[in-house]
Design a protein around this motif. Sequence first.
Motif, short mmCIF file in Angstrom:
data_model
loop_
_atom_site.label_atom_id
_atom_site.label_comp_id
_atom_site.label_asym_id
_atom_site.label_seq_id
_atom_site.Cartn_x
_atom_site.Cartn_y
_atom_site.Cartn_z
N ASN A 187 -0.54 -5.81 1.60
CA ASN A 187 -0.15 -7.15 2.60
C ASN A 187 -0.68 -6.75 4.16
O ASN A 187 -0.92 -7.75 4.21
CB ASN A 187 1.16 -7.28 3.14
CG ASN A 187 1.76 -8.14 1.41
OD1 ASN A 187 0.84 -8.79 0.59
ND2 ASN A 187 2.69 -8.14 1.27
N ASN A 188 -0.83 -5.53 4.28
CA ASN A 188 -0.91 -5.19 6.05
C ASN A 188 -2.66 -4.39 5.80
O ASN A 188 -3.41 -4.73 6.91
CB ASN A 188 0.38 -3.69 6.04
CG ASN A 188 -0.50 -2.04 4.95
OD1 ASN A 188 -0.69 -2.66 4.33
ND2 ASN A 188 -0.03 -1.15 5.43
N LEU A 189 -3.39 -4.77 4.36
CA LEU A 189 -4.66 -4.85 4.25
C LEU A 189 -4.90 -6.49 4.32
O LEU A 189 -6.50 -6.44 3.88
CB LEU A 189 -5.39 -3.85 3.81
CG LEU A 189 -4.74 -2.32 4.29
CD1 LEU A 189 -4.97 -1.22 3.14
CD2 LEU A 189 -5.40 -2.19 5.18
N GLN A 190 -4.76 -7.54 5.04
CA GLN A 190 -5.27 -8.29 4.69
C GLN A 190 -6.26 -8.95 5.21
O GLN A 190 -7.04 -9.40 4.05
CB GLN A 190 -3.99 -9.95 5.52
CG GLN A 190 -4.36 -11.56 4.57
CD GLN A 190 -4.23 -11.72 3.09
OE1 GLN A 190 -2.98 -10.80 2.69
NE2 GLN A 190 -5.20 -11.91 3.24
N ASP A 191 -6.53 -7.89 5.94
CA ASP A 191 -8.11 -8.51 6.74
C ASP A 191 -9.29 -7.84 5.33
O ASP A 191 -10.78 -8.22 5.50
CB ASP A 191 -8.07 -7.38 7.95
CG ASP A 191 -7.60 -9.04 8.84
OD1 ASP A 191 -7.34 -9.63 8.58
OD2 ASP A 191 -7.48 -8.49 9.97
N VAL A 192 -8.61 -6.55 5.20
CA VAL A 192 -10.04 -5.97 4.23
C VAL A 192 -10.06 -6.76 2.69
O VAL A 192 -10.64 -7.11 2.22
CB VAL A 192 -9.54 -4.50 3.95
CG1 VAL A 192 -10.27 -4.10 2.94
CG2 VAL A 192 -8.98 -3.37 5.01
N ARG A 194 -9.02 -9.58 2.54
CA ARG A 194 -10.14 -11.52 2.81
C ARG A 194 -12.02 -10.94 2.72
O ARG A 194 -12.41 -11.43 2.47
CB ARG A 194 -9.89 -12.03 4.97
CG ARG A 194 -10.29 -13.19 4.77
CD ARG A 194 -10.13 -13.57 5.94
NE ARG A 194 -9.15 -12.99 6.91
CZ ARG A 194 -10.74 -12.34 7.95
NH1 ARG A 194 -11.84 -12.91 7.82
NH2 ARG A 194 -10.24 -11.59 8.67
N ILE A 195 -11.99 -9.39 3.51
CA ILE A 195 -13.47 -9.72 3.90
C ILE A 195 -14.20 -8.93 2.64
O ILE A 195 -15.18 -9.39 1.99
CB ILE A 195 -13.63 -8.24 4.83
CG1 ILE A 195 -13.47 -9.05 6.25
CG2 ILE A 195 -15.28 -7.78 4.66
CD1 ILE A 195 -12.89 -8.05 7.21
N THR A 200 -3.54 -9.60 -1.95
CA THR A 200 -3.17 -8.86 -1.50
C THR A 200 -1.64 -9.80 -1.82
O THR A 200 -2.19 -10.60 -2.58
CB THR A 200 -2.01 -8.77 0.14
OG1 THR A 200 -2.65 -10.62 0.93
CG2 THR A 200 -3.67 -8.46 0.84
N SER A 203 -1.49 -12.74 -0.23
CA SER A 203 -1.80 -14.07 -0.38
C SER A 203 -2.08 -14.50 -1.75
O SER A 203 -2.20 -16.29 -2.48
CB SER A 203 -3.56 -14.00 -0.61
OG SER A 203 -4.08 -12.50 -1.53
#
Length: 255
Positions: A187-192, A194-195, A200, A203
């Motif tokens: 979860n702490n890499l949600q931006d990664v 998404r890109i 995660t 999501s």
Amino acid sequence: MLVRIIGGHGGVAPGFRATSYLIDGKLLIDAGSVASGILIDEQVLIDHILISHAHLDHISDLAFISDNCFGLKAKPFQVYSNQKVKDAIKTHLMNDVIWPDFSKLPNEQRPTMSFNVIVPEKELQLAEYKIIPVTVNHPLGGMGFIVEKKNTSVLFTQDTGPTDRIWEMAHAIKNLKAIFTEVSFPNNLQDVARISQHHTPASMKEEIKKMPGDIPIFLGHLKPNFQTILYKEIEEINSDGRITLLGSDDTSYVF
Ligand SMILES: [Zn+2]
Ligand SMILES: [Zn+2]
């Protein structure tokens, strides 16, 4: 339908194989670990190979399985993907630079591997399997597959971020027995996530709301370096026990 997870991960490390799911020993979905994960005697028996997209963890073993089975098969491996993925494999992998073009070896009339283009949502009949490819949310028109044999259907999204169409279609399938999809990053890499168009646990919790209810969910494509934290975060969204994590490779499920 016997689904054997030869490799169920989104990367490669000791004990972790990249994505290859084998159905009934004959129909392969993705070629991330088929050459390293099963015996050559078993590799030769594969007839059809569905490729979801062109990332290396899904295509690398097309190279090695061709080499392993060269001269051993009566008929070529039939590989199916969308046009962009076919072009990418032929341009960047089997290009006679990185690896020989086994679609011309030993000759073009009887090659080791043949490449076929499939179109999203156009049904494909391969032996006893009815297959519907569906575009998901991943680079180069990544596709999932709904595979039906007799009265059993199983849905495989392969790599994807949040997506809609395949879930709309899933609601119309009366004999759906299992859903295989992915969770790649914590979860702490949600931006990664998404890109790079992956999931995660957070999501996935939202994604599950789009799926038909009461169907078992199998989550693969865990990145090897995040295995431990993904186990913990998936447990937090799995209060009803509906989710199975593909944490160990070389496991099989019957539907
Ligand atoms: Zn992948
Ligand atoms: Zn990918």
